[in-house]
Design an enzyme around this catalytic site. Structure first.
Site, PDB file in Angstrom:
ATOM      1  N   GLY A   1       2.873   2.592  -8.836  1.00 60.02           N
ATOM      2  CA  GLY A   1       2.056   3.505  -9.615  1.00 60.02           C
ATOM      3  C   GLY A   1       0.600   3.053  -9.652  1.00 60.02           C
ATOM      4  O   GLY A   1       0.220   2.062  -9.028  1.00 60.02           O
TER       5      GLY A   1
ATOM      6  N   ARG B   1     -20.756   5.845  -3.366  1.00 60.27           N
ATOM      7  CA  ARG B   1     -19.909   5.618  -2.202  1.00 60.27           C
ATOM      8  C   ARG B   1     -19.593   6.920  -1.486  1.00 60.27           C
ATOM      9  O   ARG B   1     -19.134   7.884  -2.082  1.00 60.27           O
ATOM     10  CB  ARG B   1     -18.603   4.937  -2.629  1.00 60.27           C
ATOM     11  CG  ARG B   1     -17.771   4.446  -1.452  1.00 60.27           C
ATOM     12  CD  ARG B   1     -16.520   3.759  -1.944  1.00 60.27           C
ATOM     13  NE  ARG B   1     -15.777   3.171  -0.842  1.00 60.27           N
ATOM     14  CZ  ARG B   1     -14.573   2.649  -0.958  1.00 60.27           C
ATOM     15  NH1 ARG B   1     -13.980   2.652  -2.133  1.00 60.27           N
ATOM     16  NH2 ARG B   1     -13.967   2.131   0.088  1.00 60.27           N
TER      17      ARG B   1
ATOM     18  N   LEU C   1      -2.118   1.198 -11.442  1.00 55.57           N
ATOM     19  CA  LEU C   1      -2.142   0.152 -12.463  1.00 55.57           C
ATOM     20  C   LEU C   1      -3.377   0.216 -13.347  1.00 55.57           C
ATOM     21  O   LEU C   1      -3.364  -0.292 -14.463  1.00 55.57           O
ATOM     22  CB  LEU C   1      -2.053  -1.226 -11.788  1.00 55.57           C
ATOM     23  CG  LEU C   1      -0.819  -1.449 -10.900  1.00 55.57           C
ATOM     24  CD1 LEU C   1      -0.839  -2.848 -10.317  1.00 55.57           C
ATOM     25  CD2 LEU C   1       0.465  -1.218 -11.697  1.00 55.57           C
TER      26      LEU C   1
ATOM     27  N   SER D   1       1.168   1.318  -1.941  1.00 55.39           N
ATOM     28  CA  SER D   1       1.304   0.495  -3.139  1.00 55.39           C
ATOM     29  C   SER D   1       1.521   1.365  -4.376  1.00 55.39           C
ATOM     30  O   SER D   1       2.344   1.049  -5.243  1.00 55.39           O
ATOM     31  CB  SER D   1       0.047  -0.369  -3.324  1.00 55.39           C
ATOM     32  OG  SER D   1       0.088  -1.080  -4.546  1.00 55.39           O
TER      33      SER D   1
ATOM     34  N   GLU E   1     -19.140  -0.716 -10.361  1.00 61.59           N
ATOM     35  CA  GLU E   1     -17.741  -0.816  -9.955  1.00 61.59           C
ATOM     36  C   GLU E   1     -17.626  -1.018  -8.446  1.00 61.59           C
ATOM     37  O   GLU E   1     -16.847  -1.847  -7.966  1.00 61.59           O
ATOM     38  CB  GLU E   1     -16.965   0.445 -10.361  1.00 61.59           C
ATOM     39  CG  GLU E   1     -15.478   0.292 -10.096  1.00 61.59           C
ATOM     40  CD  GLU E   1     -14.754   1.624  -9.931  1.00 61.59           C
ATOM     41  OE1 GLU E   1     -13.577   1.677 -10.288  1.00 61.59           O
ATOM     42  OE2 GLU E   1     -15.358   2.571  -9.420  1.00 61.59           O
TER      43      GLU E   1
ATOM     44  N   GLU F   1     -12.503   6.787  -7.715  1.00 55.46           N
ATOM     45  CA  GLU F   1     -12.259   7.828  -6.710  1.00 55.46           C
ATOM     46  C   GLU F   1     -11.295   7.359  -5.617  1.00 55.46           C
ATOM     47  O   GLU F   1     -10.482   8.125  -5.122  1.00 55.46           O
ATOM     48  CB  GLU F   1     -13.579   8.276  -6.074  1.00 55.46           C
ATOM     49  CG  GLU F   1     -13.381   9.391  -5.051  1.00 55.46           C
ATOM     50  CD  GLU F   1     -14.679   9.947  -4.485  1.00 55.46           C
ATOM     51  OE1 GLU F   1     -14.622  10.587  -3.412  1.00 55.46           O
ATOM     52  OE2 GLU F   1     -15.738   9.743  -5.110  1.00 55.46           O
ATOM     53  N   ARG F   2     -11.381   6.081  -5.247  1.00 54.90           N
ATOM     54  CA  ARG F   2     -10.486   5.567  -4.201  1.00 54.90           C
ATOM     55  C   ARG F   2      -9.030   5.653  -4.660  1.00 54.90           C
ATOM     56  O   ARG F   2      -8.150   6.047  -3.886  1.00 54.90           O
ATOM     57  CB  ARG F   2     -10.855   4.125  -3.865  1.00 54.90           C
ATOM     58  CG  ARG F   2     -10.034   3.514  -2.734  1.00 54.90           C
ATOM     59  CD  ARG F   2     -10.633   2.184  -2.293  1.00 54.90           C
ATOM     60  NE  ARG F   2      -9.845   1.577  -1.240  1.00 54.90           N
ATOM     61  CZ  ARG F   2      -8.859   0.713  -1.454  1.00 54.90           C
ATOM     62  NH1 ARG F   2      -8.546   0.360  -2.699  1.00 54.90           N
ATOM     63  NH2 ARG F   2      -8.182   0.197  -0.448  1.00 54.90           N
TER      64      ARG F   2
END
Length: 311
Positions: free
Chosen positions: A86, A67, A88, A81, A139, A106-107
């Site tokens: 935090g 990506r 998640l 968010s 992923e 990475e996002r």
């Protein structure tokens, strides 16, 4: 976007479980022990605390990950968010002796930086280069994060660097072999057209229509026309088919006007000799044919006798 259910999740799990080996088994045991201890210590916790918290400054992205493009608005939403709830799901990283390289997440890492976090939760794994590429690819496909060109480039890398066959790639990412083949065909397009696909100016359906056009400049011009005129895929197919037919038809060579006048004069002279209509048909290569018309059997016999007398 929530992850899709199905074979992809199983593919990612198999990479993490079956290929990591002893290191993973040890870590899994540790995670289970930590989880059990925490459940005993408090009943109020609803999520498991990650194994390791690492300074975000020590975490770096993998430059070779599939990506390349991240939606800024989406990152800002995720950052908000993260501020509230935090991270998640921990980042998957590997220790690079001085820093930690991201394998997956990475996002989340980018959004965490935007949110101002100083530390991020991570799970450390020691994986081969091929496993890292496969996990990153799976992923991103699960979350529909890759654009069509990034996906095609990732498939090509698995083929070229790790010598995987298309059916092996298809099995790993839970896609059909045809889907993998069609994806990689997009890389035959010019860089300009590929960028238009990335920018969603044209769809992959439009792009596949352009693959049969070898001239890259023509590809780009038609792609721009698709965008400007909002052509459908079917209309694009018809346009490309027409252009290819015109390409295969050789252009007609214009007749020399001087020769045409000479042939017309010769045809008139022959008409007077034979006493019937005569035409001289000139071809592009300066060859041709002479047509002498007759309107009865008697006239044909007369013409034959006349030709024989000339001999």
């Amino acid at each position: 976007m929530a992850a899709k259910k199905g074979g992809l999740g199983k593919g990612l799990d198999s990479l993490l479980v079956n290929k990591v080996g002893t290191d993973h088994a040890t870590t899994a045991t540790k995670e289970k022990a930590v989880s059990t201890a925490k459940k005993k210590s408090t009943k109020k916790e609803t999520t498991e605390t990650p194994d390791t918290m690492i300074k975000i400054s020590l975490v770096e992205p993998n430059r070779e990950q599939p990506r390349k493009h991240f939606d800024e608005d989406g990152l800002l939403e995720l950052a908000e968010s993260i501020k509230q709830y935090g991270i998640l799901q921990p980042l998957l990283v590997q220790d690079k002796n001085g820093y930690y390289e991201i394998i997956a997440g990475e996002r989340r890492w980018r959004a965490a930086k935007l949110a101002g976090l100083k530390e991020v939760p991570v799970i450390v794994r020691n994986l081969s280069e091929q496993q890292i590429v496969e996990i990153s690819l799976i992923e991103n496909i699960q979350r529909e994060n890759l654009n069509p060109i990034e996906e095609a480039q990732a498939f090509r890398r698995l083929m070229e660097e790790f010598h995987l066959k298309q059916d092996e790639i298809a099995e790993r990412v839970s896609k059909s072999r045809t889907a993998v083949t069609n994806s990689m065909r997009l890389l035959k397009l010019s860089k300009q057209v590929q960028q238009m696909v990335i920018d969603e100016m044209i769809s992959t359906g439009h792009a596949r229509c352009l693959i049969s056009i070898e001239n890259e400049e023509m590809q780009h011009q038609i792609a721009l026309r698709i965008f400007d005129e909002k052509l459908s895929v079917r209309e694009t197919e018809k346009l490309v088919r027409k252009l290819l037919q015109e390409k295969d038809t050789p252009p007609k060579k214009e007749k020399d006007p001087v020769l045409s006048a000479i042939y017309a004069d010769l045809a008139e002279q022959m008409k007077r000799i034979f006493g019937t209509k005569v035409e001289i048909h000139q071809k592009n290569d300066e060859k041709g044919k002479i047509e002498i018309e007759y309107y009865s059997q008697e006239e044909l016999n007369r013409l034959i006798e006349l030709i024989q007398s000339i001999q």
